[in-house]
Scaffold this active site. Structure first.
Site, PDB file in Angstrom:
ATOM      1  N   TYR A 150      -2.203  -2.516  -8.892  1.00 27.90           N
ATOM      2  CA  TYR A 150      -1.721  -3.984  -8.813  1.00 27.90           C
ATOM      3  C   TYR A 150      -2.404  -4.304 -10.612  1.00 27.90           C
ATOM      4  CZ  TYR A 150      -5.385  -6.098  -6.978  1.00 27.90           C
ATOM      5  OH  TYR A 150      -7.170  -6.827  -6.765  1.00 27.90           O
ATOM      6  N   SER A 180      -7.206  -2.957  -8.990  1.00 28.28           N
ATOM      7  CA  SER A 180      -6.660  -3.139 -10.400  1.00 28.28           C
ATOM      8  C   SER A 180      -6.635  -2.708 -11.104  1.00 28.28           C
ATOM      9  CB  SER A 180      -6.388  -4.767 -10.213  1.00 28.28           C
ATOM     10  OG  SER A 180      -7.795  -4.608 -11.327  1.00 28.28           O
TER      11      SER A 180
END
EC number: 4.1.1.11
Length: 150
Positions: free
Chosen positions: A58, A25
């Protein structure tokens, strides 16, 4: 038909940390996510202006006001502290929505503090890069496209 459209970006942010051994991430100051209309967990492209690397991951919300932009996991092999990056979010929308949608563009300084907000993806701020010479103003480009299809 659904189109994949640019919905928001954080432009030329500075990477503050990189953790190879994290699960993945990108950690981003929640204030920056809010300004760009990007949600925690949302898919983003990370474009490294410093070295040309481009990846998808993400978002994880970082502490508000911290200016954090941390690259986590394997991406830390590609993107390093001090690199300039652009975080870009995209969304699916039908043609009618795509013709009127106003993306959110967040310009930041070297400490990842917001210096300008806008909706034109080609706009630059003073001291940043220049506007591409052949880029049309964002609203005008949408109007021209709608006229061409009519």
């Amino acid at each position: 038909m659904l189109r994949t459209m640019f919905t928001g970006k954080i432009h030329r942010a500075t990477v503050t940390q990189a953790d190879l051994h994290y699960v993945g991430s990108v950690t981003v100051d929640q204030d920056l996510l809010d300004a760009a209309g990007i949600l925690p967990g949302e898919l983003v492209a990370v474009v490294d202006v410093t070295n040309g690397a481009r990846l998808e991951t993400y978002t994880i919300a970082g502490e508000r006001g911290s200016g954090v932009l941390g690259i986590n996991g394997a991406a830390a092999h590609l993107v390093h502290p001090g690199d300039l990056v652009i975080l870009i979010a995209y969304g699916l929308m039908d043609t009618a929505e795509a013709q009127t949608y106003e993306p959110r563009v967040v310009h930041v300084d070297e400490r990842n503090r917001i210096v300008a907000l806008g909706s034109d993806p080609a706009d630059a701020v003073v001291g940043d890069v220049v506007r591409p010479p052949h880029a049309r103003e964002h609203g005008r480009a949408r109007e021209d496209a709608a006229t061409t299809r009519a």
